[in-house]
Design a protein around this motif. Structure first.
Motif, PDB file in Angstrom:
ATOM      1  N   HIS A 184     -10.094 133.533 -40.154  1.00 24.86           N
ATOM      2  CA  HIS A 184      -9.711 132.144 -39.931  1.00 24.86           C
ATOM      3  C   HIS A 184      -9.207 131.889 -38.503  1.00 24.86           C
ATOM      4  O   HIS A 184      -8.568 130.886 -38.235  1.00 24.86           O
ATOM      5  CB  HIS A 184      -8.668 131.719 -40.966  1.00 24.86           C
ATOM      6  CG  HIS A 184      -9.227 131.705 -42.343  1.00 24.86           C
ATOM      7  ND1 HIS A 184      -9.247 132.809 -43.154  1.00 24.86           N
ATOM      8  CD2 HIS A 184      -9.850 130.723 -43.039  1.00 24.86           C
ATOM      9  CE1 HIS A 184      -9.827 132.519 -44.299  1.00 24.86           C
ATOM     10  NE2 HIS A 184     -10.215 131.261 -44.259  1.00 24.86           N
ATOM     11  N   ASP A 185      -9.493 132.833 -37.602  1.00 24.15           N
ATOM     12  CA  ASP A 185      -9.177 132.700 -36.177  1.00 24.15           C
ATOM     13  C   ASP A 185      -7.728 132.273 -35.940  1.00 24.15           C
ATOM     14  O   ASP A 185      -7.451 131.371 -35.162  1.00 24.15           O
ATOM     15  CB  ASP A 185     -10.147 131.711 -35.509  1.00 24.15           C
ATOM     16  CG  ASP A 185     -10.164 131.881 -34.000  1.00 24.15           C
ATOM     17  OD1 ASP A 185      -9.912 133.002 -33.521  1.00 24.15           O
ATOM     18  OD2 ASP A 185     -10.415 130.882 -33.294  1.00 24.15           O
ATOM     19  N   ASN A 186      -6.804 132.946 -36.615  1.00 24.03           N
ATOM     20  CA  ASN A 186      -5.393 132.568 -36.504  1.00 24.03           C
ATOM     21  C   ASN A 186      -4.488 133.771 -36.267  1.00 24.03           C
ATOM     22  O   ASN A 186      -3.317 133.739 -36.599  1.00 24.03           O
ATOM     23  CB  ASN A 186      -4.955 131.830 -37.784  1.00 24.03           C
ATOM     24  CG  ASN A 186      -3.578 131.223 -37.633  1.00 24.03           C
ATOM     25  OD1 ASN A 186      -3.205 130.775 -36.553  1.00 24.03           O
ATOM     26  ND2 ASN A 186      -2.805 131.228 -38.692  1.00 24.03           N
ATOM     27  N   LYS A 187      -5.012 134.857 -35.702  1.00 26.10           N
ATOM     28  CA  LYS A 187      -4.217 136.078 -35.557  1.00 26.10           C
ATOM     29  C   LYS A 187      -2.916 135.811 -34.799  1.00 26.10           C
ATOM     30  O   LYS A 187      -1.842 136.152 -35.270  1.00 26.10           O
ATOM     31  CB  LYS A 187      -5.020 137.169 -34.865  1.00 26.10           C
ATOM     32  CG  LYS A 187      -4.235 138.458 -34.746  1.00 26.10           C
ATOM     33  CD  LYS A 187      -5.021 139.555 -34.091  1.00 26.10           C
ATOM     34  CE  LYS A 187      -4.146 140.778 -33.985  1.00 26.10           C
ATOM     35  NZ  LYS A 187      -4.620 141.720 -33.017  1.00 26.10           N
ATOM     36  N   ASP A 188      -3.000 135.223 -33.650  1.00 23.96           N
ATOM     37  CA  ASP A 188      -1.790 134.987 -32.852  1.00 23.96           C
ATOM     38  C   ASP A 188      -0.894 133.930 -33.479  1.00 23.96           C
ATOM     39  O   ASP A 188       0.326 134.062 -33.478  1.00 23.96           O
ATOM     40  CB  ASP A 188      -2.165 134.588 -31.418  1.00 23.96           C
ATOM     41  CG  ASP A 188      -2.894 135.704 -30.690  1.00 23.96           C
ATOM     42  OD1 ASP A 188      -2.611 136.888 -30.978  1.00 23.96           O
ATOM     43  OD2 ASP A 188      -3.755 135.396 -29.859  1.00 23.96           O
ATOM     44  N   GLY A 189      -1.498 132.908 -34.028  1.00 20.63           N
ATOM     45  CA  GLY A 189      -0.727 131.804 -34.590  1.00 20.63           C
ATOM     46  C   GLY A 189       0.104 132.189 -35.800  1.00 20.63           C
ATOM     47  O   GLY A 189       1.231 131.739 -35.955  1.00 20.63           O
ATOM     48  N   TYR A 190      -0.442 133.028 -36.658  1.00 18.40           N
ATOM     49  CA  TYR A 190       0.276 133.386 -37.872  1.00 18.40           C
ATOM     50  C   TYR A 190       1.515 134.224 -37.554  1.00 18.40           C
ATOM     51  O   TYR A 190       2.604 133.970 -38.054  1.00 18.40           O
ATOM     52  CB  TYR A 190      -0.661 134.128 -38.823  1.00 18.40           C
ATOM     53  CG  TYR A 190      -0.098 134.331 -40.210  1.00 18.40           C
ATOM     54  CD1 TYR A 190       0.647 133.341 -40.843  1.00 18.40           C
ATOM     55  CD2 TYR A 190      -0.322 135.504 -40.894  1.00 18.40           C
ATOM     56  CE1 TYR A 190       1.155 133.530 -42.120  1.00 18.40           C
ATOM     57  CE2 TYR A 190       0.173 135.700 -42.172  1.00 18.40           C
ATOM     58  CZ  TYR A 190       0.911 134.707 -42.772  1.00 18.40           C
ATOM     59  OH  TYR A 190       1.420 134.902 -44.026  1.00 18.40           O
ATOM     60  N   GLU A 195      -6.568 136.584 -41.295  1.00 18.66           N
ATOM     61  CA  GLU A 195      -6.307 135.873 -40.046  1.00 18.66           C
ATOM     62  C   GLU A 195      -7.477 135.961 -39.078  1.00 18.66           C
ATOM     63  O   GLU A 195      -7.775 135.005 -38.366  1.00 18.66           O
ATOM     64  CB  GLU A 195      -5.028 136.407 -39.398  1.00 18.66           C
ATOM     65  CG  GLU A 195      -3.786 136.172 -40.240  1.00 18.66           C
ATOM     66  CD  GLU A 195      -3.647 134.739 -40.732  1.00 18.66           C
ATOM     67  OE1 GLU A 195      -3.966 133.796 -39.997  1.00 18.66           O
ATOM     68  OE2 GLU A 195      -3.221 134.568 -41.879  1.00 18.66           O
ATOM     69  N   GLU A 234       4.170 132.064 -36.118  1.00 16.85           N
ATOM     70  CA  GLU A 234       4.901 131.278 -37.119  1.00 16.85           C
ATOM     71  C   GLU A 234       6.174 131.999 -37.558  1.00 16.85           C
ATOM     72  O   GLU A 234       7.219 131.380 -37.721  1.00 16.85           O
ATOM     73  CB  GLU A 234       4.025 131.044 -38.359  1.00 16.85           C
ATOM     74  CG  GLU A 234       2.939 130.032 -38.197  1.00 16.85           C
ATOM     75  CD  GLU A 234       2.082 129.931 -39.455  1.00 16.85           C
ATOM     76  OE1 GLU A 234       2.640 130.004 -40.574  1.00 16.85           O
ATOM     77  OE2 GLU A 234       0.859 129.796 -39.318  1.00 16.85           O
TER      78      GLU A 234
END
Length: 154
Positions: free
Chosen positions: A85-91, A82, A94
């Protein structure tokens, strides 16, 4: 072996109801069932590997249906993927906002946790650090943070 015995003594003395965890891996959607190294680490950490508990074998797809049937107390997510892919908060979001998962204890209690890949895929003698991290997530900080020294097998 000494480290594993120490971990077991600390987990046993915590005298808490065993928690269950489920690894959700974006690197390998078929990893984490019964017979995986992660399953072994769960055993040593004193936690139940939720998919293994319902009969899911390593190599089987860990999809949403498995998540619902396994109903873990904690979801363990890979942090390194994450961050890359710069998605720590988003994942994590989800999981927390998915209506299909809303009634699971892990989601209701905000127990969607990140662990570094080096802890999730540590299939060598240094897995003791991973086991301690998994136990700490489930049972609080029963192991203090300490310098992680590479353990040599020779």
């Amino acid at each position: 072996q000494t480290q594993l015995e120490y971990i077991k003594s600390k987990v046993d003395s915590a005298s808490v109801k065993p928690k269950s965890v489920m690894l959700v891996s974006k690197m390998n959607h078929n990893y984490g069932g019964k017979g995986s190294f992660f399953d072994d680490m769960c055993h040593f950490a004193g936690v139940k590997n939720a998919p293994a508990e319902i009969g899911v074998l390593n190599g089987q797809l860990m999809d949403k249906e498995i998540m619902l049937r396994a109903a873990p107390d904690y979801f363990l997510l890979s942090l390194s993927w994450e961050l890359k892919h710069d998605n720590k908060d988003g994942y994590k979001k989800e999981f927390l906002e998915d209506p299909a998962l809303a009634n699971l204890e892990a989601v209701k209690n905000n127990h969607v946790c990140y662990l570094k890949d080096k802890y999730l895929y540590a299939s060598n003698q240094n897995c003791v650090w991973a086991i301690k991290k998994i136990a700490n997530l489930a049972y609080g900080n029963i192991f203090t943070d300490e310098e992680e020294v590479f353990l040599k097998g020779y």
